[in-house]
Structure formats: C-alpha cells, structure tokens
Design an enzyme around this catalytic site. Structure first.
Site, PDB file in Angstrom:
ATOM      1  N   THR A   1      12.495  -6.004 -14.038  1.00 24.00           N
ATOM      2  CA  THR A   1      13.846  -5.462 -13.899  1.00 24.00           C
ATOM      3  C   THR A   1      13.827  -3.991 -13.476  1.00 24.00           C
ATOM      4  O   THR A   1      14.636  -3.568 -12.636  1.00 24.00           O
ATOM      5  CB  THR A   1      14.631  -5.620 -15.222  1.00 24.00           C
ATOM      6  OG1 THR A   1      14.781  -7.012 -15.499  1.00 24.00           O
ATOM      7  CG2 THR A   1      16.000  -4.978 -15.138  1.00 24.00           C
TER       8      THR A   1
ATOM      9  N   SER B   1      19.257 -11.844  -8.893  1.00 22.28           N
ATOM     10  CA  SER B   1      18.750 -11.433 -10.200  1.00 22.28           C
ATOM     11  C   SER B   1      17.359 -10.881  -9.960  1.00 22.28           C
ATOM     12  O   SER B   1      16.716 -11.211  -8.958  1.00 22.28           O
ATOM     13  CB  SER B   1      18.689 -12.637 -11.141  1.00 22.28           C
ATOM     14  OG  SER B   1      17.844 -12.386 -12.256  1.00 22.28           O
ATOM     15  N   THR B   2      16.893 -10.054 -10.874  1.00 20.24           N
ATOM     16  CA  THR B   2      15.483  -9.666 -10.804  1.00 20.24           C
ATOM     17  C   THR B   2      14.600 -10.904 -10.709  1.00 20.24           C
ATOM     18  O   THR B   2      13.578 -10.914 -10.005  1.00 20.24           O
ATOM     19  CB  THR B   2      15.088  -8.846 -12.050  1.00 20.24           C
ATOM     20  OG1 THR B   2      15.792  -7.602 -12.035  1.00 20.24           O
ATOM     21  CG2 THR B   2      13.585  -8.578 -12.087  1.00 20.24           C
ATOM     22  N   ASN B   3      15.034 -11.975 -11.371  1.00 21.39           N
ATOM     23  CA  ASN B   3      14.184 -13.153 -11.516  1.00 21.39           C
ATOM     24  C   ASN B   3      13.994 -13.953 -10.240  1.00 21.39           C
ATOM     25  O   ASN B   3      13.132 -14.835 -10.186  1.00 21.39           O
ATOM     26  CB  ASN B   3      14.732 -14.057 -12.623  1.00 21.39           C
ATOM     27  CG  ASN B   3      14.825 -13.335 -13.948  1.00 21.39           C
ATOM     28  OD1 ASN B   3      14.298 -12.229 -14.101  1.00 21.39           O
ATOM     29  ND2 ASN B   3      15.503 -13.937 -14.909  1.00 21.39           N
TER      30      ASN B   3
ATOM     31  N   THR C   1     -37.275 -17.664  -3.217  1.00 21.01           N
ATOM     32  CA  THR C   1     -36.449 -18.389  -4.171  1.00 21.01           C
ATOM     33  C   THR C   1     -36.881 -17.984  -5.569  1.00 21.01           C
ATOM     34  O   THR C   1     -38.074 -17.875  -5.848  1.00 21.01           O
ATOM     35  CB  THR C   1     -36.592 -19.917  -4.007  1.00 21.01           C
ATOM     36  OG1 THR C   1     -37.954 -20.297  -4.180  1.00 21.01           O
ATOM     37  CG2 THR C   1     -36.114 -20.364  -2.623  1.00 21.01           C
TER      38      THR C   1
ATOM     39  N   SER D   1     -30.653  11.475  -6.413  1.00 23.30           N
ATOM     40  CA  SER D   1     -31.028  11.895  -7.758  1.00 23.30           C
ATOM     41  C   SER D   1     -30.908  13.398  -7.904  1.00 23.30           C
ATOM     42  O   SER D   1     -31.154  14.147  -6.960  1.00 23.30           O
ATOM     43  CB  SER D   1     -32.462  11.467  -8.066  1.00 23.30           C
ATOM     44  OG  SER D   1     -32.885  11.989  -9.302  1.00 23.30           O
ATOM     45  N   SER D   2     -30.553  13.815  -9.110  1.00 23.48           N
ATOM     46  CA  SER D   2     -30.522  15.247  -9.408  1.00 23.48           C
ATOM     47  C   SER D   2     -31.872  15.732  -9.899  1.00 23.48           C
ATOM     48  O   SER D   2     -32.067  16.933 -10.070  1.00 23.48           O
ATOM     49  CB  SER D   2     -29.456  15.515 -10.482  1.00 23.48           C
ATOM     50  OG  SER D   2     -29.788  14.817 -11.680  1.00 23.48           O
TER      51      SER D   2
ATOM     52  N   LYS E   1     -35.283  10.824  -3.321  1.00 24.87           N
ATOM     53  CA  LYS E   1     -34.773   9.503  -3.680  1.00 24.87           C
ATOM     54  C   LYS E   1     -33.410   9.275  -3.019  1.00 24.87           C
ATOM     55  O   LYS E   1     -32.538  10.129  -3.061  1.00 24.87           O
ATOM     56  CB  LYS E   1     -34.632   9.387  -5.197  1.00 24.87           C
ATOM     57  CG  LYS E   1     -34.336   7.982  -5.702  1.00 24.87           C
ATOM     58  CD  LYS E   1     -34.472   7.950  -7.235  1.00 24.87           C
ATOM     59  CE  LYS E   1     -34.339   6.535  -7.776  1.00 24.87           C
ATOM     60  NZ  LYS E   1     -32.945   6.067  -7.722  1.00 24.87           N
TER      61      LYS E   1
END
Length: 471
Positions: free
Chosen positions: A109, A148-150, A195, A326-327, A332
């Site tokens: 609504t 209607s909203t519906n 696999t 990476s820090s 990397k």
C-alpha cells in the site's frame, strides 16, 4: 527535472485517516508516503533503487487513467495531466521522490500511495495548480480510480519483471558468446580432464570452455519462458478479485491500454479471485534465477581451480590480473572477479528461499508479503546482470591458456593411459600406469621406453582433433 532538496522552507499541510501532517512544499509525495518513511526504515533500499519498478508503477497508473477516461468516468483534462506526469516518470524523471523502503508492511500500500501522490502532485503542477490541491486531482479518487493496491501493485511488479528480462538475457548472451569464443581460441590446447579433482582423460581446453557456454546458454530460454508467466495480470480485480469499485468495462480496457503502453502481450487472468493472492509466478521465476546463479557459481569455481597457482596449482589458464591480492604477500594476485560472482550467486540462492517463504506465507484472499518477494527478485535480476557483465568484460575476455603446462600435465598424467588403452591394450595400460606411479616417470616416456608405440603414433593419438569425439 529531478528534485533537488527542501531549500525553500515553504510547507504544506495534508491529512489522512490518522490526522494532519506538515510536508516540505518541494516534495511531490504526500502524507501517506511520509508515514511510510517513518514506519519502514528497514533496509535502506528504496523504490528509487529499482527504476524499472517505478516505470512499471507509472505504466499501470497511465493505463488506468486512459481506461477510466475512455469509459467515461474520469474527466479528460484530469486524465491528460495524469498521463503527462506518468510519461515523465516513465522517461526517468522524479524517481528521487519514490522513497518508501522496498520491504514494508501493508502488502505494498505504501508503494502504491507513493506513486499515487507523486503522480497527483506532479499532474497538479503541470496543470498550474499547487501541490496538495487534491480537490482538482486526488491521489485516491483520480490516480487510483478503479484500482486497489492489491491489483495495481502486483501488476506493476509483473510489468517490471517482464521489462527486466531483456537486460539479464543480454548479459547472459554476451557471457555465453565470449566463453564460446574462448572455446574456439583454445581448440588446439590439449589438457587433462578431471573428475573428483583427480586426473581423468585428455580433452581440449576449448571443449571445456564451450561446455561452460552451453551450460549457461540453456537458461536464456528458461528466463524467457519463465517471464511469460508474468503476462497474466490481475488488474481490475481491485481488493480481492471481485472488481468492487471498478467500472464493468475497466478491466478489459485497462489490459488494452497496458498493451498499447508497454508493447507487451499481456492478458487478463481467467480468475481474478485466484490471481489476486497467487504468487506462483514469482516462485517459478526466482527459481530460474537461482538455477542460473548455481551454474554461474560452478563456472567460477572451475575458473578459480583452473587458474590456481601460479606454480603450485592446476595452472591450466591465466586470469587477467585485476588488483594486488595481498597486503602481506608480495606478488600475489587473487581471482577476485570469479570470487565476487560466487558471492552474488550465494545471495541469489538466499533470495530465492526468501521468495519461497514469502509466497508460502500468503493467507486467504491476499498475500501480504509481496514487498519482500519483489525486493529479492529485482535484487537478484540486477545483481546477476551486473555480475555476468563484470565476469565477461573483466575476466573471461582476458583469459589466456598455459599451453605448455597443459601439455606437460597430459604427458605426465596417469590418466593418459585411458586414452591410449585402445592402442596398447588393457594389460599394457595397467603395467604402464603401475610403473608410472612407482617410478614417477611420465606415461609418455614409458610407452616409448617399452616400445609400445612410436613417438609419431603417440603424437597422433594426442592431437587435439582426436580428442573431440568418440573414436
């Protein structure tokens, strides 16, 4: 034409069932939207974050005005100004006035009233009137006439969903085409198939990438088929599907107008009392989005595995480096694009469960939980579309093959004996496999050592074209 703030300080007063409220005169929404803003500070994600949904709402309101005017219950001049306001919204204007949280109580609504109020006030302004002069154009009496909203809200959801499908299909088609191009590019790269993460038999890298493309392309048609469920509309059912407070000709006329406005081949639901609470189409479409997400995630799992290394992993392919990984570890580089797509897939899978629970939670003649369903479906569509475009353009297009590494893996793999079995026989294949395991010698060299095949015969057996089909 976009709203720029509340700078003038001028106020206006509006009232509803609960009383009078003061609003900044610059805003186009009204008192019921204001109450929704106060009541539903939930996600921080608002209607304006989903422009396609706002467009759907405006299309419904435009169709309703035109239908009511055609059947003679809405003044032509009022209709014209409502249509003008709707056209502006459809074109992308005034979306900053759609501020209600996507998740809200009231079965939508607040969303419907947000649209009604913005359209009414913009229409008044276009007519030369003041915002809030609802005696000329009223959000409920005129913009919401016969609705209607519906029925208006779920109709807008369905129109938005239908119009969102071309975008996600386009993103998926681009991804599939790019994977297929890589399949052709890598058609001469021999590698080991695997696999259960163990060496299996040789194949080409091109076959692997073409398989990715085919697997994902299956969902192009699924998306199109699933979206067709949204063509059935409940417009004209009003509150519970009986059509109360709408003109007898309204439902059919509104459907005709929606067709003209959107170009979509929409139809009226055969039973509006059934259609009003039914959210089966949402569940089905969300399930298709989940299926696509699962396949995308599996593909990204494979890309991460195939690119693992660079020295101590599979190393079949190289993903384009997008940022330092990476820090703490110099040099990397992480597979950040497949990783982000994986996370989008996880979110979409969770969204699907929410849609399922929202649909299941409906009661009697209405499902009150459509807001959370529409939020999750549109979030899934948007995230998947962006994720696929990101994967295509920032990852797949730049993938290269480690040709020599793939070839070395084939020559050293025990699984090579399976491909050679028709040429040297089962007993010899078993003997070669056992000796390779014990000695660490490559299958390729052991076959030559035992003079089971010449080098030329081995090379012929390992030609990529001989790996493409049954022989």
């Amino acid at each position: 034409m976009q709203f720029s703030g509340y700078g003038s300080g001028k106020k206006r007063h509006e009232h509803d069932l609960l009383g009078d409220r003061e609003l900044p005169d610059e805003v186009y929404y009204g008192v019921q939207t204001l109450r929704a803003l106060e009541n539903f500070n939930i996600t921080g994600v608002t209607l304006r974050d989903f422009p396609i949904f706002i467009k759907g709402l405006a299309q419904v309101k435009k169709a309703a005005a035109l239908a009511n005017c055609e059947i003679g219950i809405l003044d032509k001049e009022i209709c014209e100004h409502i249509v003008m306001a709707c056209d502006e919204i459809i074109a992308g204007h005034w979306h900053d006035q759609f501020l209600v949280d996507m998740i809200q109580g009231g079965a939508g609504t607040s969303t419907n009233m947000n649209a009604n109020e913005v359209i009414a006030n913009r229409a008044l302004e276009l007519w030369g009137k003041e915002k809030g002069q609802y005696n000329f154009i009223h959000p409920n009496n005129h913009v919401n006439l016969g609705q209607s909203t519906n029925d208006a809200y779920p109709t807008a959801i369905r129109l938005a969903a239908l119009q969102s499908v071309p975008g996600i299909v386009e993103a998926l088609e681009e991804l599939c085409a790019t994977l297929s191009e890589k399949g052709k590019e890598f058609s001469d790269v021999i590698k080991m198939g695997r696999t259960q993460l163990q060496d299996a038999v040789p194949m080409t890298l091109g076959q692997e990438f073409e398989a990715f493309s085919v697997m994902l392309s299956e969902d192009i048609e699924r998306l199109r088929e699933g979206s067709k469920l949204f063509l059935e509309l409940s417009i004209g059912g009003t509150a519970i599907g009986t059509g109360i407070n709408s003109h007898p000709k309204y439902a059919a006329t509104a459907i005709k107008k929606i067709k003209e406005i959107t170009g979509l081949n929409v139809v009226a639901a055969p039973n509006l009392i059934e259609a009003t609470p039914d959210t089966g189409a949402f569940v089905m479409f969300s399930g298709i989005l989940k299926r696509l997400a699962v396949k995308l995630s599996k593909t990204c799992n494979d890309l991460r595995l195939l690119s693992s290394g660079p020295r101590c992993g599979f190393g079949d392919i190289n993903l384009p480096p997008m940022q330092p990984g990476s820090s703490i570890m110099p040099g990397k580089v992480n597979p950040v694009i497949p990783e982000v797509v994986n996370q989008v897939a996880f979110q979409v899978i969770g969204n699907d469960l929410t849609v399922t629970m929202g649909s299941e939670g409906g009661q009697l003649q209405l499902n009150a939980f459509e807001p959370v369903m529409v939020f999750n479906i549109f979030q899934s569509v948007n995230m998947l579309s962006r994720a696929m475009r990101t994967l295509t353009r920032l990852c797949v297009k730049g993938i290269t093959a480690n040709r020599e590494a793939c070839r070395r893996a084939v020559e050293h793999s025990i699984g090579l004996v399976t491909a050679l079995n028709p040429l040297i026989g089962y007993e010899n294949s078993t003997m070669i496999a056992k000796e390779a395991l014990e000695s660490g010698e490559s299958v390729f060299n052991l076959v030559l050592k035992h003079k089971l095949l010449t080098k030329e015969q081995l090379e012929e057996a390992l030609k990529p074209e001989n790996m493409l089909s049954a022989r």
